[in-house]
Design a protein around this motif. Structure first.
Motif, PDB file in Angstrom:
ATOM      1  N   PHE A 161       0.955  -1.212   0.206  1.00  0.00           N
ATOM      2  CA  PHE A 161      -0.012   0.004  -0.036  1.00  0.00           C
ATOM      3  C   PHE A 161       0.883   1.199   0.170  1.00  0.00           C
ATOM      4  N   ALA A 162       0.332   2.310  -0.250  1.00  0.00           N
ATOM      5  CA  ALA A 162       1.085   3.640  -0.314  1.00  0.00           C
ATOM      6  C   ALA A 162       0.314   4.595   0.580  1.00  0.00           C
ATOM      7  N   ASP A 163       1.114   5.480   1.118  1.00  0.00           N
ATOM      8  CA  ASP A 163       0.491   6.539   2.162  1.00  0.00           C
ATOM      9  C   ASP A 163      -0.299   7.415   1.450  1.00  0.00           C
ATOM     10  N   VAL A 164      -1.274   7.749   2.425  1.00  0.00           N
ATOM     11  CA  VAL A 164      -2.506   8.426   1.784  1.00  0.00           C
ATOM     12  C   VAL A 164      -2.486   9.907   2.843  1.00  0.00           C
ATOM     13  N   PRO A 165      -2.715  11.022   2.042  1.00  0.00           N
ATOM     14  CA  PRO A 165      -2.747  11.210   0.804  1.00  0.00           C
ATOM     15  C   PRO A 165      -1.090  11.373   0.106  1.00  0.00           C
ATOM     16  N   PRO A 166      -1.050  11.152  -0.989  1.00  0.00           N
ATOM     17  CA  PRO A 166      -1.933  10.966  -2.079  1.00  0.00           C
ATOM     18  C   PRO A 166      -2.495   9.572  -2.129  1.00  0.00           C
ATOM     19  N   GLY A 167      -1.808   8.529  -1.855  1.00  0.00           N
ATOM     20  CA  GLY A 167      -2.412   7.225  -2.022  1.00  0.00           C
ATOM     21  C   GLY A 167      -2.121   6.687  -3.689  1.00  0.00           C
ATOM     22  N   GLN A 168      -2.402   5.550  -3.763  1.00  0.00           N
ATOM     23  CA  GLN A 168      -2.261   4.733  -5.083  1.00  0.00           C
ATOM     24  C   GLN A 168      -3.249   4.122  -5.399  1.00  0.00           C
TER      25      GLN A 168
ATOM     26  N   ASP B 234     -10.166   8.327   7.855  1.00  0.00           N
ATOM     27  CA  ASP B 234     -10.843   9.701   7.602  1.00  0.00           C
ATOM     28  C   ASP B 234     -10.101  10.533   6.474  1.00  0.00           C
ATOM     29  N   GLU B 235      -8.622  10.204   6.385  1.00  0.00           N
ATOM     30  CA  GLU B 235      -7.907  10.884   5.380  1.00  0.00           C
ATOM     31  C   GLU B 235      -8.206  10.004   4.248  1.00  0.00           C
ATOM     32  N   CYS B 236      -8.542   9.164   3.978  1.00  0.00           N
ATOM     33  CA  CYS B 236      -8.895   8.343   2.646  1.00  0.00           C
ATOM     34  C   CYS B 236     -10.387   8.870   2.183  1.00  0.00           C
ATOM     35  N   LEU B 237     -11.240   9.086   3.187  1.00  0.00           N
ATOM     36  CA  LEU B 237     -12.338   9.543   2.818  1.00  0.00           C
ATOM     37  C   LEU B 237     -12.323  10.917   2.287  1.00  0.00           C
ATOM     38  N   ALA B 238     -11.561  11.875   3.027  1.00  0.00           N
ATOM     39  CA  ALA B 238     -11.275  13.183   2.391  1.00  0.00           C
ATOM     40  C   ALA B 238     -10.674  12.987   1.153  1.00  0.00           C
ATOM     41  N   ARG B 239      -9.736  12.055   0.877  1.00  0.00           N
ATOM     42  CA  ARG B 239      -8.941  11.969  -0.415  1.00  0.00           C
ATOM     43  C   ARG B 239     -10.007  11.641  -1.703  1.00  0.00           C
TER      44      ARG B 239
END
Ligand SMILES: Cc1cn([C@H]2C[C@H](O)[C@@H](COP(=O)(O)OP(=O)(O)O[C@H]3O[C@@H](C)C(=O)[C@@H](O)[C@H]3O)O2)c(=O)[nH]c1=O
Length: 201
Positions: free
Chosen positions: A63-70, A188-193
């Motif tokens: 997996f990748a850090d969020v944000p930004p994520g992949q 919560d950071e994923c939902l924001a993204r």
């Protein structure tokens, strides 16, 4: 295109229509219109990936850090693989839940996993090729692994083949260890993204 939501909301399986004829077959594994209908925004394309694996090779869980994520849109043009998505977003109502789909060049099923979801697969045949579209470029410091053998996850690896893992994946922490060291993406950071991506369109 048939679409099915997986056990992790926001992850989808796409089954495109295939057009076989005497020359072979034609298929469009990624189609923007049905994708946008369910995901809410087009797939951003920063990089396409291709790897070939021996039978029994396990790659992931990554997996990748969020944000930004992949985010990834994955299919199998040659051989056969079992593709696995895992909800590793800390605080998610489906934290620790996984789902798995066989991908092969018979049905040309594809999997979509949004930012923050863990991804792994096993090659079920020699010379299995995985092809995937990624929403962001490769950024090694932001890429992480969790052990695909974590007993708490119990990922569905077949027991009739010898498993082959990279050194990185063999040494990776369990999900619980990754969570306690603060490595995991936050729900919560994923939902924001996801909201941001829907607004950007
Ligand atoms: C993933 C990646 C690897 N590489 C390099 C780094 C390394 O030298 C070599 C092999 O890398 P890895 O061992 O990480 O490859 P692999 O284990 O196949 O990693 C992949 O696993 C699956 C499950 C995923 O979902 C992918 O996003 C990716 O993490 O390729 C790139 O240059 N760009 C990339 O985007």
């Amino acid at each position: 295109m048939e679409v099915r939501e997986l056990k992790i909301p926001g992850c989808f399986e796409f089954t495109p229509r295939s057009f076989p004829d005497e020359r072979g077959v034609f298929v469009s594994p990624y189609q923007e219109e049905p994708f946008v209908k369910v995901v809410g925004h087009p797939l951003r394309l920063a990089q396409s990936n291709h790897s070939r694996s021996r039978r029994g090779s396990v790659r992931g869980l990554h997996f990748a850090d969020v944000p930004p994520g992949q985010a990834k849109y994955v299919y199998c043009p040659s051989g056969a693989l079992l593709d696995v998505v895992v909800d590793i977003r800390a605080g998610s109502p489906t934290f620790g839940v996984w789902d798995a789909v066989r991908l092969d060049p018979v049905d040309f099923r594809a999997m979509y996993l949004p930012e923050g979801i863990g991804h792994a697969f096993i090659a079920l045949e020699d010379d299995t090729v995985i092809s995937y579209l990624c929403s962001t470029p490769y950024n090694p410091p932001a890429e992480h692994a969790i052990s695909p053998m974590d007993p708490a996850l119990g990922l569905p690896w077949p027991d009739d083949m010898e498993l082959l893992l990279s050194q990185k994946d063999t040494a990776a922490p369990t999900l619980a260890e990754a969570e306690s060291s603060g490595l995991l993406p936050r729900y919560d950071e994923c939902l924001a993204r996801y909201r941001e991506l829907r607004i950007l369109g």
